[in-house]
Design a protein around this motif. Structure first.
Motif, mmCIF file in Angstrom:
data_model
loop_
_atom_site.group_PDB
_atom_site.id
_atom_site.type_symbol
_atom_site.label_atom_id
_atom_site.label_comp_id
_atom_site.label_asym_id
_atom_site.label_seq_id
_atom_site.Cartn_x
_atom_site.Cartn_y
_atom_site.Cartn_z
ATOM 1 N N ASP A 55 -51.584 44.723 31.576
ATOM 2 C CA ASP A 55 -51.963 45.381 32.832
ATOM 3 C C ASP A 55 -53.351 46.008 32.764
ATOM 4 O O ASP A 55 -53.704 46.823 33.615
ATOM 5 N N THR A 56 -54.145 45.618 31.763
ATOM 6 C CA THR A 56 -55.427 46.283 31.534
ATOM 7 C C THR A 56 -56.571 45.297 31.708
ATOM 8 O O THR A 56 -56.888 44.520 30.806
ATOM 9 N N ARG A 57 -57.166 45.321 32.899
ATOM 10 C CA ARG A 57 -58.253 44.395 33.232
ATOM 11 C C ARG A 57 -59.375 44.500 32.202
ATOM 12 O O ARG A 57 -59.710 45.595 31.755
ATOM 13 N N LEU A 61 -54.831 41.325 30.630
ATOM 14 C CA LEU A 61 -54.295 41.298 31.990
ATOM 15 C C LEU A 61 -53.694 39.931 32.269
ATOM 16 O O LEU A 61 -54.327 38.903 32.027
ATOM 17 N N TYR A 187 -51.133 51.307 33.414
ATOM 18 C CA TYR A 187 -52.382 51.518 34.158
ATOM 19 C C TYR A 187 -52.291 51.018 35.593
ATOM 20 O O TYR A 187 -52.912 51.595 36.487
ATOM 21 N N SER A 188 -51.535 49.960 35.819
ATOM 22 C CA SER A 188 -51.383 49.442 37.187
ATOM 23 C C SER A 188 -50.747 50.491 38.091
ATOM 24 O O SER A 188 -51.208 50.729 39.222
ATOM 25 N N GLU A 189 -49.695 51.127 37.581
ATOM 26 C CA GLU A 189 -49.017 52.177 38.356
ATOM 27 C C GLU A 189 -49.935 53.380 38.574
ATOM 28 O O GLU A 189 -49.966 53.960 39.665
ATOM 29 N N MET A 212 -60.986 48.686 36.203
ATOM 30 C CA MET A 212 -60.494 49.104 37.513
ATOM 31 C C MET A 212 -61.617 49.056 38.559
ATOM 32 O O MET A 212 -61.393 48.670 39.707
ATOM 33 N N GLU A 215 -62.107 45.643 39.627
ATOM 34 C CA GLU A 215 -61.070 45.257 40.592
ATOM 35 C C GLU A 215 -61.350 45.833 41.971
ATOM 36 O O GLU A 215 -61.149 45.168 42.987
#
Length: 269
Positions: A55-57, A61, A187-189, A212, A215
């Motif tokens: 979940d970590t760009r 990810l 991290y997404s949440e 982030m 994104e």
């Protein structure tokens, strides 16, 4: 005449000794690989199992269109597999979060953690680390135009979002004791919560925050970095051979220019 009680005691002691020796010997001669060091197990099975973030760009990810995990940590793991096992495909990825990565390592579900993990003295008590493979620093992410321009603005009434099990959550409580810290599973949440205005800022390592921003450019990092977060590869404690092998491979990647190639591919800030 021999005392029956003495005979019974001697027999009992002998039985206990046999059981203890059998138990000790059983662990050493087990055929399931548990008696071997982790590096030997990796070479026997022909692949290394690595815990990575999903979940970590920029670091780890999952690409929804391919189902594959992509990022800096992923490419580093592949390059290490090539150095150690001769083929970058001899690596298996298992999803971890900041909260789950240590238990999965200790349980033997993974051989190593390559997942934006900061080397700390506290963690060194539980795991062994390689040399630093990435230098990061903790920072703040806010919506552009926010009144928060740095850590000095985190006062009573402000809310900062962080991830469970991360050093970021600990650090922010020390650096800004009056702010309220809300912790999320990943991290997404945490980023979704920032977007829905559940908090005023999100804190973690700058490298993760840059992902982030990549994104959603309507957010920005403010205030620079207020900690040093050197990332290391973690392995189960006592596995010096694996640590040495990983360090040797890391050095080769840096000396050959492959490390810089991977870095520049993902980290453009």
């Amino acid at each position: 005449m021999i005392n029956p009680k003495k005979i019974f005691k001697l027999a009992l002691i002998s039985m206990m000794a046999v059981l203890i020796l059998a138990g000790c010997g059983g662990e050493k001669t087990s055929g399931d690989g548990k008696g071997k060091d982790v590096l030997a197990q990796i070479k026997d099975r022909g692949k290394i199992i690595v815990g990575v973030k999903n979940d970590t760009r920029l670091f780890g990810l999952k690409n929804p269109s391919t189902g594959k995990v992509e990022g800096f940590d992923i490419d580093i793991a592949k390059a290490l597999a090539k150095e150690i096992l001769g083929d970058e495909n001899k690596v298996q990825f298992k999803e971890v979060t900041s909260k789950t990565r240590m238990p999965l390592l200790q349980n033997g579900d993974i051989d190593a953690i390559i997942a934006t993990m900061t080397i700390t003295d506290e963690r060194k008590k539980e795991v062994d680390f390689t040399d630093v493979y990435f230098d990061a620093g903790q920072s703040l992410l806010v919506k552009k135009g926010s009144k928060i321009t740095g850590i000095q603005d985190l006062k009573k009434g402000t809310k900062v979002l962080a991830v469970k099990g991360s050093t970021s959550a600990i650090n922010i409580r020390e650096k800004a004791p009056d702010t309220t810290v809300l912790e999320f599973e990943n991290y997404s949440e945490a980023f979704a919560a920032l977007k829905s205005k559940q908090g005023d800022a999100l804190t973690t390592d700058d490298a993760i925050l840059y992902g982030m921003v990549d994104e959603d450019p309507s957010y920005e990092l403010v205030g620079g970095t207020f900690t040093k977060e050197p990332y290391g590869i973690a392995v189960k404690k006592g596995n010096k051979k694996l640590v040495d092998e990983l360090n040797k491979a890391l050095k080769k990647l840096k000396d050959s220019g492959k490390y810089q190639e991977i870095h520049d591919k993902w980290i453009k800030n």
